[in-house]
Design a protein around this motif. Sequence first.
Motif, PDB file in Angstrom:
ATOM      1  N   SER A 290       0.830  -1.207   0.000  1.00 59.61           N
ATOM      2  CA  SER A 290       0.000   0.000   0.000  1.00 59.61           C
ATOM      3  C   SER A 290       0.860   1.252   0.000  1.00 59.61           C
ATOM      4  O   SER A 290       0.562   2.229  -0.707  1.00 59.61           O
ATOM      5  CB  SER A 290      -0.934  -0.006   1.216  1.00 59.61           C
ATOM      6  OG  SER A 290      -1.776  -1.144   1.201  1.00 59.61           O
ATOM      7  N   VAL A 291       1.940   1.249   0.795  1.00 60.70           N
ATOM      8  CA  VAL A 291       2.832   2.398   0.836  1.00 60.70           C
ATOM      9  C   VAL A 291       3.483   2.607  -0.531  1.00 60.70           C
ATOM     10  O   VAL A 291       3.597   3.741  -1.027  1.00 60.70           O
ATOM     11  CB  VAL A 291       3.910   2.211   1.926  1.00 60.70           C
ATOM     12  CG1 VAL A 291       4.999   3.264   1.806  1.00 60.70           C
ATOM     13  CG2 VAL A 291       3.265   2.264   3.303  1.00 60.70           C
ATOM     14  N   ILE A 292       3.903   1.519  -1.171  1.00 60.73           N
ATOM     15  CA  ILE A 292       4.508   1.619  -2.508  1.00 60.73           C
ATOM     16  C   ILE A 292       3.504   2.188  -3.505  1.00 60.73           C
ATOM     17  O   ILE A 292       3.842   3.036  -4.347  1.00 60.73           O
ATOM     18  CB  ILE A 292       5.015   0.246  -2.970  1.00 60.73           C
ATOM     19  CG1 ILE A 292       6.180  -0.209  -2.090  1.00 60.73           C
ATOM     20  CG2 ILE A 292       5.449   0.289  -4.432  1.00 60.73           C
ATOM     21  CD1 ILE A 292       6.640  -1.624  -2.361  1.00 60.73           C
ATOM     22  N   ALA A 293       2.247   1.729  -3.411  1.00 54.80           N
ATOM     23  CA  ALA A 293       1.220   2.218  -4.329  1.00 54.80           C
ATOM     24  C   ALA A 293       0.986   3.712  -4.146  1.00 54.80           C
ATOM     25  O   ALA A 293       0.951   4.475  -5.125  1.00 54.80           O
ATOM     26  CB  ALA A 293      -0.077   1.447  -4.125  1.00 54.80           C
ATOM     27  N   LEU A 294       0.840   4.157  -2.904  1.00 55.34           N
ATOM     28  CA  LEU A 294       0.594   5.573  -2.647  1.00 55.34           C
ATOM     29  C   LEU A 294       1.789   6.423  -3.065  1.00 55.34           C
ATOM     30  O   LEU A 294       1.629   7.506  -3.657  1.00 55.34           O
ATOM     31  CB  LEU A 294       0.273   5.783  -1.169  1.00 55.34           C
ATOM     32  CG  LEU A 294      -1.065   5.195  -0.693  1.00 55.34           C
ATOM     33  CD1 LEU A 294      -1.185   5.297   0.814  1.00 55.34           C
ATOM     34  CD2 LEU A 294      -2.235   5.898  -1.371  1.00 55.34           C
ATOM     35  N   ALA A 295       2.993   5.940  -2.774  1.00 55.12           N
ATOM     36  CA  ALA A 295       4.192   6.672  -3.181  1.00 55.12           C
ATOM     37  C   ALA A 295       4.295   6.745  -4.701  1.00 55.12           C
ATOM     38  O   ALA A 295       4.666   7.790  -5.268  1.00 55.12           O
ATOM     39  CB  ALA A 295       5.434   6.005  -2.594  1.00 55.12           C
ATOM     40  N   GLY A 296       3.958   5.651  -5.376  1.00 51.67           N
ATOM     41  CA  GLY A 296       3.990   5.651  -6.839  1.00 51.67           C
ATOM     42  C   GLY A 296       2.983   6.613  -7.437  1.00 51.67           C
ATOM     43  O   GLY A 296       3.260   7.290  -8.438  1.00 51.67           O
ATOM     44  N   ILE A 297       1.799   6.706  -6.828  1.00 50.81           N
ATOM     45  CA  ILE A 297       0.779   7.628  -7.322  1.00 50.81           C
ATOM     46  C   ILE A 297       1.252   9.075  -7.194  1.00 50.81           C
ATOM     47  O   ILE A 297       1.126   9.881  -8.120  1.00 50.81           O
ATOM     48  CB  ILE A 297      -0.541   7.412  -6.553  1.00 50.81           C
ATOM     49  CG1 ILE A 297      -1.165   6.064  -6.957  1.00 50.81           C
ATOM     50  CG2 ILE A 297      -1.520   8.548  -6.820  1.00 50.81           C
ATOM     51  CD1 ILE A 297      -2.316   5.639  -6.088  1.00 50.81           C
TER      52      ILE A 297
END
Length: 372
Positions: A290-297
């Motif tokens: 989830s952290v990777i997804a939010l950071a990627g966004i």
Amino acid sequence: MGGYSSRVRSDIARWRQAGLIDAATADSLTRDVEANERKSLSFGSILAMMAALLFGAAILIFVAANWDAIPRLARVAALFAIVLGGYVGGALLKTRDHAAIGEALWIVAAAAFGGSIALIGQMYHLSGDMTSALVTWGAGTALAAVALRSNPLTVAAVGIADAWLFLKGFDYYSRSDFPHLFVVMAIVLFAVSFWTRSQPARHLIILSLLSYLVLLVTSHNTLQVAIPLVAASALLFATSVFAPEPVDRIVQLGGRLPLHALLGFLTGLAMVQFELADESTYNSGFAIASVIALAGIVAAIMLAGRESRGLRWLAYAGFAFEIAIIYVVMLQSMLDTAGFFLAAAVLLGILAIVIIRIEKRMKGPAAKGATA
């Protein structure tokens, strides 16, 4: 494209009146716009295309309805006459500056070819199933696209390949083989799209490959498919952002490769999150994803959001999805139903504020550059 060209012409006239450009520059800009403007279809051309499609469908239905009454040789001759007449007639119309009607006749011929495969197969009791017929139909349509250098026929061939993929993919549990052949089809059609100058086909192929990967998780470990997809998408995004011109010269996607890469990134991470989600206990793997997804966004918006409104809206949708899935997996045991609606309202309000602020920041530099 027509609306964009009209706005540019209006801007050129306004710049000329304001003294920002001279008459020679205005004429040069106008000629460049006209040279690169896509010819839009008139209402009459659209009606002609619809009439041609309906005419072809009527012929096929008439032949099918009177199938038993027509001699066998006449059946085959009639079907081949429809296919040949559509391709030859379309080519003649294209040479006489009736491109829309000519392309419509080519689509009619391609559809007639598919219908001919089914009817002739039934007449001669040929062995095979629907997926085999789709492969033959798609190959014939792709060859016609190459021979005629047709953009619409290339898109049609991709659509037929997609139909084959989903028929084979959703029939996987009753068969022993997975439709890996689709990867070969996609590579061939992607190469064909450069010859036929079909950018829409390239976009559709990339989306189809994502669908293939989603289907692939039904027969493979999810993480084995999802993690490489996330890594490859992140690499493609970075490459297309930091070297946009050489990359777009290769893929020729109109600068939209970052949009596709972000979609692949979010799709892969969604696979990972669904695989690692555990509603009963705190899951560190899910939290990391989830952290990777939010950071990627956030990184996608900061790096490429200013140039692409579509990418921004995809990022907003991905952010909303992440908030929802994080709540469902990690917080639902802490709140009752009323609390859920309250939390959802607060989160959506925060999301709206964030989007408004980002949109203002994206418009700010453009406005400053215009007034400078």
